[in-house]
Design an enzyme around this catalytic site. Structure first.
Site, PDB file in Angstrom:
ATOM      1  N   HIS A  78       9.816  -7.889  -3.113  1.00  0.00           N
ATOM      2  CA  HIS A  78       8.572  -7.395  -3.730  1.00  0.00           C
ATOM      3  C   HIS A  78       8.656  -7.389  -5.265  1.00  0.00           C
ATOM      4  O   HIS A  78       7.820  -8.007  -5.926  1.00  0.00           O
ATOM      5  CB  HIS A  78       8.223  -6.023  -3.150  1.00  0.00           C
ATOM      6  CG  HIS A  78       7.183  -5.280  -3.915  1.00  0.00           C
ATOM      7  ND1 HIS A  78       5.886  -5.726  -4.037  1.00  0.00           N
ATOM      8  CD2 HIS A  78       7.248  -4.117  -4.615  1.00  0.00           C
ATOM      9  CE1 HIS A  78       5.198  -4.873  -4.769  1.00  0.00           C
ATOM     10  NE2 HIS A  78       5.998  -3.889  -5.140  1.00  0.00           N
ATOM     11  N   HIS A 102      10.392  -2.029 -11.353  1.00  0.00           N
ATOM     12  CA  HIS A 102       9.281  -1.073 -11.383  1.00  0.00           C
ATOM     13  C   HIS A 102       9.352  -0.002 -10.307  1.00  0.00           C
ATOM     14  O   HIS A 102       8.804   1.082 -10.471  1.00  0.00           O
ATOM     15  CB  HIS A 102       7.925  -1.799 -11.346  1.00  0.00           C
ATOM     16  CG  HIS A 102       7.520  -2.288  -9.984  1.00  0.00           C
ATOM     17  ND1 HIS A 102       7.842  -3.523  -9.516  1.00  0.00           N
ATOM     18  CD2 HIS A 102       6.814  -1.689  -9.002  1.00  0.00           C
ATOM     19  CE1 HIS A 102       7.346  -3.672  -8.296  1.00  0.00           C
ATOM     20  NE2 HIS A 102       6.717  -2.574  -7.959  1.00  0.00           N
ATOM     21  N   GLU A 106      11.625   5.475  -9.048  1.00  0.00           N
ATOM     22  CA  GLU A 106      11.004   6.333  -8.050  1.00  0.00           C
ATOM     23  C   GLU A 106      11.822   6.378  -6.749  1.00  0.00           C
ATOM     24  O   GLU A 106      12.053   7.430  -6.192  1.00  0.00           O
ATOM     25  CB  GLU A 106       9.582   5.809  -7.771  1.00  0.00           C
ATOM     26  CG  GLU A 106       8.834   6.572  -6.725  1.00  0.00           C
ATOM     27  CD  GLU A 106       8.242   7.861  -7.259  1.00  0.00           C
ATOM     28  OE1 GLU A 106       8.787   8.414  -8.224  1.00  0.00           O
ATOM     29  OE2 GLU A 106       7.241   8.322  -6.686  1.00  0.00           O
ATOM     30  N   ASP A 107      12.269   5.216  -6.318  1.00  0.00           N
ATOM     31  CA  ASP A 107      12.866   5.129  -4.985  1.00  0.00           C
ATOM     32  C   ASP A 107      14.365   5.334  -4.963  1.00  0.00           C
ATOM     33  O   ASP A 107      14.920   5.736  -3.959  1.00  0.00           O
ATOM     34  CB  ASP A 107      12.593   3.741  -4.373  1.00  0.00           C
ATOM     35  CG  ASP A 107      11.126   3.520  -4.132  1.00  0.00           C
ATOM     36  OD1 ASP A 107      10.356   4.457  -4.396  1.00  0.00           O
ATOM     37  OD2 ASP A 107      10.760   2.428  -3.684  1.00  0.00           O
ATOM     38  N   ASP A 169       1.613  -5.629  -9.225  1.00  0.00           N
ATOM     39  CA  ASP A 169       2.194  -4.868  -8.121  1.00  0.00           C
ATOM     40  C   ASP A 169       1.156  -4.713  -7.005  1.00  0.00           C
ATOM     41  O   ASP A 169       1.415  -4.986  -5.835  1.00  0.00           O
ATOM     42  CB  ASP A 169       2.626  -3.500  -8.674  1.00  0.00           C
ATOM     43  CG  ASP A 169       3.228  -2.592  -7.626  1.00  0.00           C
ATOM     44  OD1 ASP A 169       3.858  -3.103  -6.690  1.00  0.00           O
ATOM     45  OD2 ASP A 169       3.052  -1.356  -7.761  1.00  0.00           O
ATOM     46  N   ASP A 289     -28.021 -18.534  -5.612  1.00  0.00           N
ATOM     47  CA  ASP A 289     -27.071 -19.176  -6.518  1.00  0.00           C
ATOM     48  C   ASP A 289     -25.657 -19.143  -5.954  1.00  0.00           C
ATOM     49  O   ASP A 289     -24.732 -18.652  -6.577  1.00  0.00           O
ATOM     50  CB  ASP A 289     -27.133 -18.557  -7.918  1.00  0.00           C
ATOM     51  CG  ASP A 289     -27.043 -17.041  -7.870  1.00  0.00           C
ATOM     52  OD1 ASP A 289     -27.098 -16.491  -6.758  1.00  0.00           O
ATOM     53  OD2 ASP A 289     -26.906 -16.422  -8.930  1.00  0.00           O
TER      54      ASP A 289
HETATM   55 MN    MN Z   1       5.721  -1.909  -6.140  1.00  0.00          MN
END
Ligand code: MN
Length: 762
Positions: A78, A102, A106-107, A169, A289
């Site tokens: 990812h 990124h 957090e993880d 992302d 259109d």
């Molecule tokens: Mn991500």
């Protein structure tokens, strides 16, 4: 907000290791391939920069070790994909590294200091910004809420690269959404439609904007999406001839005019057709259109030449020509738009633009980096100008930016510099002007909250009510039922709403006080007539008609208004009291009818003289309607007089005050006897002039002498003649009464360096 499998968290680490080890070779190979594909896109970076990217990759790969996507792929795929999108825009090395890392903070428990140390502060800031955005959670049900969030997202990410990486992302997550559990898909797609797609649009990233919309639309309205897609395919089939014929005619006409132009066929997306049908209540058949052409020419002047050629070729539809070159759209978009009627009667839209305009139309703000990368081949100046144009329309930059570093500085400033976005404890978002305080916040919630607010906390910590709020702050307000707005709040509130509400409340307070004073003054005047105030109860059969007559006589709408008039001095209490006494005598009534005779005797015998009214008692609790004169600063113990100014309420002067004496000569009927209460409720200000010998620490010595008598100094004014031998200090002292002041003055006189002490008496 990230989408990932949490299965890894549930497994004991030993198991996790084996699970990873078994297909390790295959996984590692797949990842290596992914990363190799990424490095191929990074040709615009230097060798040293590529080495940094590889470092970031290694770091992220280790951090995500043992984590998997919902699809079963290793998690690192990812970040690599996100970095790939970032590389397509040719963003700089810091952005590519941040894209790779990124999700690491957090993880994976990676800390910011760690990132700063290994990759430098700029990259760490980007990763940190992305992590913060990831923590925001919102219900997107309400449109206004979604708008606030969009703004907040833009405001919180001070560096526009954070937004670009965030969009990459989200795009990758949307592209791989089918692997995610069905119940989550809808929510994620909604959020994308409400928040991320509009942000992409705002930044002019139209390609991403369209793709995010299409992907979300297919998730949120699967049935409608497939039905429309089918209809579109059918329509494409039947109209293919028209499109081909128009394209041929146009190319031929451009050739004849010797205009170098690229002609591209263009199709509306399913979502934009859906929106048009929904917003304009049209069936599919009348969305006419569906097809259009995009003409890309070398020069701006060529755009207008091409327009002329087209208008000669086919009949233009009136009212459909738009010059977005002269007047660009807010997101920097530039093009000429015109709709022509084709030979078979179908409307066909044409967009005419130069190549740089085309880049901006597709990639918006990201076009800046794309052109900068190209710039090494010679298009530099143009690209800078273009990037600056895009940005200029996004944020208000006064000067032209030429240098890349300078450009980036501008990009880093807030995209919404004028607003802060804050939360209630229940996560409702409020938008306030920059510099707003908890008081503004309280009034933004409800005027009752503002009126009764006594304290505030920001992010769980108690703060002063004048504290400036920052984006992302969670603000809680404490209220108390008896609390009232403080006039001092007017010094720091930023919103017009808070200002208006505070003013309104203060006015009402003044009004109430004036009314209460009016009641007091009239009661006293009546007492001196030997009467008690007739009941104010509108149901009192004896008193009600008397009040009616009285207000008709005074020209007031009701009793309350009359009292306010008396309180602020528009009506004289003694005159009203006389009239009232007269009415009582005529009609009978009032609380004490026997007193009528007494009253009449009083009234009848001495009609011309200033009547006795009893005294207004001053205890210090009076606020707006009774003021102590600033010329003489009377304090308890001073002989005092009250002057009822026209519409200004009662001003209390010292009897010796020269200002008061002058006023008395002018209109003596406006003077009321006043007296001090036995036990005033507060200290009063007295002004004192102190002549001191200049010298080091003289002020401190004066202050010490004053405080020895338990007196507060509320204000000090110092003479400006520093060079002279002496200085005159003007002190304002808070004292209980004359005795207290006399003590303070005596102590002051004995203080060293003090030459003379005198009270100021108007
Ligand atoms: Mn991500």
């Amino acid at each position: 907000m990230g989408i990932r499998s949490f299965a890894a968290d549930l497994l004991p680490s030993a198991l996790l290791q084996t699970a990873r080890e078994r297909p390790a070779a295959a996984i590692a190979r797949a990842e290596a391939n992914d990363f190799a594909a990424l490095t191929e896109k990074l040709g615009y970076l230097s060798k040293a920069e590529l080495k940094q990217v590889r470092e970031a990759y290694k770091f992220a790969d280790e951090a995500h070790l043992g984590q998997f996507r919902a699809s079963g792929q290793a998690y690192i795929t990812h970040p690599i994909a996100v970095a790939g999108l970032v590389a397509d825009w040719k963003l700089d090395v810091q952005a590519v590294m941040a894209a790779l890392m990124h999700d690491a903070m957090e993880d994976c428990g990676v800390t910011k200091p760690e990132l700063i140390q290994r990759f430098g502060a700029p990259t760490a800031e980007l990763v940190d910004g992305l992590t913060k955005l990831d923590k925001l959670h919102f219900s997107t049900r309400e449109e206004s809420q979604a708008e606030s969030f969009r703004k907040m997202l833009l405001a919180m990410a001070r560096d526009v690269r954070v937004i670009l990486i965030k969009l990459a992302d989200r795009l990758h997550n949307m592209r791989t959404l089918s692997a995610v559990a069905a119940d989550k898909r809808g929510r994620i797609a909604r959020e994308t439609l409400d928040i991320y797609a509009p942000i992409a649009h705002r930044l002019g990233l139209n390609q991403i904007y369209r793709e995010l919309q299409e992907l979300s639309f297919a998730q949120v309205y699967p049935w409608r999406h497939s039905a429309l897609a089918k209809a579109l395919t059918r329509a494409r089939g039947t109209r293919r001839d028209i499109v081909e014929r128009v394209q041929k005619d146009v190319e031929k006409a451009f050739g004849a005019a010797k205009l170098r132009a690229q002609v591209f066929g263009r199709e509306k997306t399913v979502y934009s057709i859906f929106r048009k049908m929904r917003d304009k209540h049209q069936p599919f058949a009348s969305v006419n259109d569906l097809f259009g052409f995009r003409i890309v020419v070398p020069q701006i002047s060529d755009c207008y030449v091409a327009l002329g050629v087209l208008h000669q070729l086919f009949k233009p539809m009136p009212g459909r020509f738009k010059d977005y070159i002269a007047i660009p759209k807010a997101n920097g978009y530039q093009s000429l738009h015109t709709t022509l009627v084709s030979p078979l009667g179908t409307a066909v839209e044409f967009q005419i633009r130069t190549e740089p305009m085309h880049a901006v139309a597709e990639a918006g703000i990201a076009a800046h980096w794309m052109y900068k990368a190209k710039g090494s081949n010679g298009h530099g100046a143009d690209a800078q100008r273009l990037g600056a144009t895009v940005l200029k329309s996004l944020i208000d930059i006064q000067d032209d930016t030429r240098d890349a570093a300078e450009f980036l500085e501008h990009v880093k400033i807030d995209l919404y510099p004028e607003a802060v976005y804050v939360f209630t404890p229940k996560s409702q978002i409020l938008s306030l002007p920059r510099g707003a305080t908890p008081v503004d916040f309280a009034y933004a919630i409800h005027s009752d909250v503002g009126d009764h607010c006594v304290a505030a906390s920001v992010n769980g910590e108690a703060v002063a009510l004048r504290t400036e709020l920052k984006s992302g702050d969670v603000v809680a307000i404490t209220t108390a039922p008896g609390a009232r707005p403080n006039p001092a709040w007017l010094n720091f509130v930023r919103t017009g709403r808070a200002r208006a509400k505070i003013r309104h409340h203060l006015k009402t307070m003044e009004h109430e006080e004036s009314r209460a004073l009016g009641e007091r003054l009239l009661a006293q005047s009546l007492r001196s007539e030997g009467l008690l105030m007739p009941s104010s109860d509108p149901n009192d059969e004896a008193a009600a008609p008397i009040w009616q007559h009285l207000t008709r006589w005074s020209g007031n709408r009701n009793r309350g208004e009359l009292m306010v008039d008396i309180g602020v001095g528009r009506k004289i209490a003694s005159i009203v009291a006389k009239r009232l006494a007269h009415l009582i005598a005529e009609r009978g009534g009032g609380d004490k009818p026997d007193a009528v005779t007494l009253s009449m005797r009083h009234f009848g015998t001495d009609a011309e003289a200033v009547p006795h009214q009893g005294h207004v008692v001053i205890d210090g609790s009076e606020a707006a309607s009774i003021q102590l004169a600033a010329c003489c600063h009377p304090i308890p113990g001073d002989e005092i007089v009250g002057y009822l100014g026209r519409g200004e309420g009662l001003t209390v002067h010292s009897a010796e005050c020269s200002v008061a004496k002058r006023l008395f000569e002018r209109d003596s009927e406006r003077w009321l006897p006043v007296e001090w209460a036995e036990q005033p409720v507060r200290a009063f200000d007295a002004e004192v002039n102190v002549l001191v010998q200049n010298g080091k620490g003289v002020l401190a010595r004066v202050a010490t002498a004053v405080s020895a008598t338990e007196t507060d100094i509320t204000h000090i004014d110092m003479g400006t003649e520093r060079a002279s031998e002496t200085t005159e200090l003007k002190l304002t002292l808070a004292v209980r009464d004359r005795q207290h002041l006399a003590d303070a003055l005596r102590t002051l006189r004995r203080a060293p360096a003090v030459l003379r002490v005198a009270r100021v008496k108007g």
